[in-house]
Design an enzyme around this catalytic site. Structure first.
Site, PDB file in Angstrom:
ATOM      1  N   GLU A 109     -27.283 -59.790  39.658  1.00 42.76           N
ATOM      2  CA  GLU A 109     -25.862 -59.928  39.335  1.00 42.76           C
ATOM      3  C   GLU A 109     -25.008 -59.627  40.570  1.00 42.76           C
ATOM      4  OE1 GLU A 109     -24.665 -60.976  36.574  1.00 42.76           O
ATOM      5  OE2 GLU A 109     -26.322 -60.760  35.145  1.00 42.76           O
ATOM      6  N   CYS A 131     -24.704 -53.306  29.684  1.00 42.92           N
ATOM      7  CA  CYS A 131     -25.280 -53.565  31.011  1.00 42.92           C
ATOM      8  C   CYS A 131     -24.197 -53.557  32.086  1.00 42.92           C
ATOM      9  CB  CYS A 131     -26.010 -54.904  31.040  1.00 42.92           C
ATOM     10  SG  CYS A 131     -27.553 -54.875  30.120  1.00 42.92           S
TER      11      CYS A 131
HETATM   12  N1  PCA Z   1     -28.835 -55.982  27.597  1.00 42.51           N
HETATM   13  C1  PCA Z   1     -27.505 -55.640  27.158  1.00 42.51           C
HETATM   14  C2  PCA Z   1     -27.477 -54.151  27.049  1.00 42.51           C
HETATM   15  C3  PCA Z   1     -28.895 -53.709  27.112  1.00 42.51           C
HETATM   16  C4  PCA Z   1     -29.641 -54.904  27.553  1.00 42.51           C
HETATM   17  O1  PCA Z   1     -30.851 -54.932  27.840  1.00 42.51           O
HETATM   18  C5  PCA Z   1     -26.419 -56.239  28.051  1.00 42.51           C
HETATM   19  O2  PCA Z   1     -26.650 -57.283  28.677  1.00 42.51           O
HETATM   20  O3  PCA Z   1     -25.329 -55.676  28.137  1.00 42.51           O
END
Ligand code: PCA
Length: 189
Positions: free
Chosen positions: A81, A144
């Site tokens: 990201e 996340c």
């Molecule tokens: N994905 C979620 C939160 C925990 C995860 O594994 C997200 O993309 O926010």
């Protein structure tokens, strides 16, 4: 040469599911990759608490880098990201029932922060390992992104390089392949 320390986090399952691909991927990784000792930590899917847990571990460990991993539904690639936004928006409640709607992650913080990991090199390394990899320009607005933003904010003036990688949710990928993709990212640090 002394080994460098990497704090590598994943998430517990959420949304009523029994698995989280990020947890399965970390379980399939060895304890050392590319000159880094991996210090693995599984985090709760809870706004605020996930970052508190990660930052407490980082204070104790004093890692050279922090790489947080989570799963994303509907993704077909391993995606480092590029940017975290200062926004919490819960499409579903977190694992403690919190459902913030357009609240900041950090009050008064910048609108967005860029990852301090070499995201393009990491995405290319995934492809070079024979797996789909690409840079993502949105980590969403759920837990996340909240973790990603808070970690970047905490270390914004420090030499610790920090970032986030989303892996595809579900069982389309074998944990070994997710782990191979993450290992390629770590070697590219
Ligand atoms: N994905 C979620 C939160 C925990 C995860 O594994 C997200 O993309 O926010």
């Amino acid at each position: 040469m002394t080994e460098k320390r990497l704090l590598l986090t994943c998430f517990e399952p959420f949304g009523g599911r029994e698995h989280n691909a990020s947890r399965d991927a970390l379980a399939a990784l060895p304890d050392a990759v590319g000159g880094y000792t991996l210090h693995k930590l599984c985090l709760p899917v809870v706004f605020g608490a996930a970052a508190e847990r990660a930052l407490a571990a980082a204070s104790a460990l004093r890692p050279d880098a922090i790489v947080c991993v989570g799963e994303a539904a509907g993704r077909a690639a391993i995606t480092p990201e590029l940017v975290a936004i200062n926004l919490q928006y819960a499409r579903i409640p977190d694992n403690l029932g919190n459902a913030p709607m357009d609240a900041p992650c950090v009050a008064g913080g910048e609108n967005a922060l860029f990852a301090t990991l070499p995201v393009r090199r990491m995405a290319r390394a995934v492809c070079d390992a024979g797996l789909p990899g690409e840079v993502s320009y949105s980590a969403g607005a759920y837990v996340c992104n909240d973790l990603f933003y808070r970690v970047l904010h905490r270390y914004r003036d420090a030499a610790v390089r920090c970032g986030f990688i989303h892996v595809p949710a579900g069982d389309a990928w074998r944990a070994e392949d997710l782990a191979a993709g993450l290992a390629a990212c770590i070697r590219a640090l």
